[in-house]
Scaffold this motif. Structure first.
Motif, PDB file in Angstrom:
ATOM      1  N   ALA A 323       0.831  -1.207   0.000  1.00  0.00           N
ATOM      2  CA  ALA A 323       0.000   0.000   0.000  1.00  0.00           C
ATOM      3  C   ALA A 323       0.864   1.255   0.000  1.00  0.00           C
ATOM      4  CB  ALA A 323      -0.935  -0.002   1.212  1.00  0.00           C
ATOM      5  N   ARG A 326       2.289   1.712  -3.489  1.00  0.00           N
ATOM      6  CA  ARG A 326       1.316   2.220  -4.456  1.00  0.00           C
ATOM      7  C   ARG A 326       1.107   3.722  -4.314  1.00  0.00           C
ATOM      8  NH1 ARG A 326      -1.207  -2.883  -3.789  1.00  0.00           N
ATOM      9  NH2 ARG A 326      -2.453  -2.152  -2.036  1.00  0.00           N
ATOM     10  N   VAL A 327       0.984   4.196  -3.075  1.00  0.00           N
ATOM     11  CA  VAL A 327       0.763   5.621  -2.853  1.00  0.00           C
ATOM     12  C   VAL A 327       1.955   6.434  -3.342  1.00  0.00           C
ATOM     13  CG1 VAL A 327       0.472   7.401  -1.081  1.00  0.00           C
ATOM     14  CG2 VAL A 327      -0.846   5.283  -0.944  1.00  0.00           C
ATOM     15  N   GLU A 330       1.996   6.689  -7.024  1.00  0.00           N
ATOM     16  CA  GLU A 330       0.990   7.636  -7.501  1.00  0.00           C
ATOM     17  C   GLU A 330       1.451   9.072  -7.304  1.00  0.00           C
ATOM     18  OE1 GLU A 330      -2.408   6.479  -5.245  1.00  0.00           O
ATOM     19  OE2 GLU A 330      -2.840   4.722  -6.483  1.00  0.00           O
ATOM     20  N   ARG A 353      -4.573   7.694   2.775  1.00  0.00           N
ATOM     21  CA  ARG A 353      -4.383   7.130   1.433  1.00  0.00           C
ATOM     22  C   ARG A 353      -3.753   5.730   1.516  1.00  0.00           C
ATOM     23  NH1 ARG A 353      -5.287  10.001  -3.076  1.00  0.00           N
ATOM     24  NH2 ARG A 353      -5.867  12.182  -2.783  1.00  0.00           N
ATOM     25  N   ASN A 357      -5.485   2.041   0.450  1.00  0.00           N
ATOM     26  CA  ASN A 357      -4.851   1.155  -0.526  1.00  0.00           C
ATOM     27  C   ASN A 357      -4.582  -0.242  -0.001  1.00  0.00           C
ATOM     28  OD1 ASN A 357      -3.799   2.211  -3.364  1.00  0.00           O
ATOM     29  ND2 ASN A 357      -3.927   3.967  -1.973  1.00  0.00           N
TER      30      ASN A 357
END
Length: 358
Positions: A323, A326-327, A330, A353, A357
């Motif tokens: 997670a 991924r953040v 992004e 966030r 995720n």
């Protein structure tokens, strides 16, 4: 399952980032049917202000009865003039001793979305930087006999670099066990060309290596190692080192990632609760306290280490780590990592966030 977690917000940005770690653990709890029961205690400067000492007996007992401990931040300029036994950091030394914590694990990596922050060339980083430092934290000059006084040449002081076979063995075995689960490469750091304690260290490493024939072992003198990790960190997988050498090399590696604020740390013993902290545990930048700009990723990844090493929840730990990845991919970052092409968010939003995720 229910787990008891001792929360030490500590000083500075500690209370802010700890809240984001519990946000993540609560999300994991919902998904995997775990219950995390938190007990908040004071330690460090906060405890000195309230109780006059870095860690009280009552709060120590809470830690002993917990499954794990998360510590947010400790120390600050206002306590710099305190004697050693009254400094906030004394709380960590007490916890290490009372909980029989013998080793510090520091995972060091470069996130692919943040390579521009590293001072290393892209050609070096392209090869990879993913290292686990396993450091003894009970032996050596940091923890051994200390003397001060006045002698023939005026004021004098000494710190004994003491090691015995038992202390060395537990760190070495932890390093080999970690290497077996990774790339099966182990680098042992010492100063065996001039120090008797390092000669013993190297001897024990060689003896234990016979039980792990699959692991490739290489010995480095600490000064040479500090250069080699800059030249080609991809050569290193698991690093084992004494207290002082491990402290130095782990900090060097953290800095060459350029993103030390997102790294985490674990202090473990043979049994009982471990302590899990952000890599920058001593972040004393008081200018950012309470402004929703602190980076919580270090303590969030510390909670992932807690899940993996203290609670045996590897799948849950991987969920948290993925997670975070991924953040960051992004391009969401807090102020310390903000640059062109990134999206600036605050401490609370970063935690939310990452939770979303999972």
């Amino acid at each position: 399952m229910e787990f008891n977690i001792a929360l030490i917000s500590g000083d500075g940005i500690g209370p802010e980032v700890i809240k984001e770690a519990t946000k993540i653990l609560d999300k994991i709890g919902k998904l995997f049917s775990h219950k995390f029961k938190y007990t908040e205690i004071e330690a460090g400067g906060a405890s000195i202000e309230k109780y006059g000492e870095p860690l009280t007996k009552d709060n120590l007992e809470v830690c002993k009865k917990s499954n794990a401990i998360i510590l947010g931040a400790i120390g600050g300029a206002k306590w710099d003039s305190q004697p050693l036994d009254k400094k906030p950091e004394k709380a960590i030394l007490q916890l290490r001793k009372e909980l029989s914590l013998g080793d510090n694990l520091r995972p060091i990596f470069v996130n692919s979305a943040l390579t521009s922050f590293s001072p290393l060339k892209e050609s070096i980083l392209r090869k990879g930087l993913d290292i686990l430092v396993v450091r003894d934290i009970v032996g050596g000059m940091i923890c051994s006999e200390k003397k001060t006084g006045v002698g023939k040449f005026g004021r004098e002081a000494s710190d004994l670099e003491y090691y015995n076979e038992e202390i060395i063995r537990k760190t070495v075995i932890m390093g080999f066990e970690a290497a077996m689960k990774r790339r099966k490469k182990l680098a042992s750091l010492d100063k065996a060309n001039v120090l008797e304690s390092s000669m013993l260290w190297r001897t024990v490493v060689n003896e234990i290596s016979k039980d792990y024939p699959e692991v490739e072992v290489k010995h480095y003198l600490i000064d040479n190692a500090s250069m080699e990790v800059l030249k080609d960190p991809s050569k290193f997988d698991v690093i084992i080192a004494s207290n002082i050498f491990g402290d130095i090399i782990a900090d060097e590696l953290s800095q060459i990632t350029g993103t030390a604020g997102i790294l985490a740390s674990a202090e473990l013993g043979i049994k009982g609760p471990g302590i899990f902290t952000p890599n920058q545990l001593h972040n004393t930048d008081e200018s950012i306290v309470g402004k929703d700009v602190a980076n919580p990723i270090g303590v969030i990844l510390a909670s992932a280490l807690l899940l993996r090493y203290s609670l045996g929840l590897s799948e849950e730990a991987l969920k948290v780590e993925n997670a975070v990845d991924r953040v960051l991919k992004e391009n969401f970052v807090t102020r310390d990592l903000f640059c062109e092409g990134k999206k600036l968010i605050g401490t609370k939003e970063m935690g939310s966030r990452i939770a979303d995720n999972i």
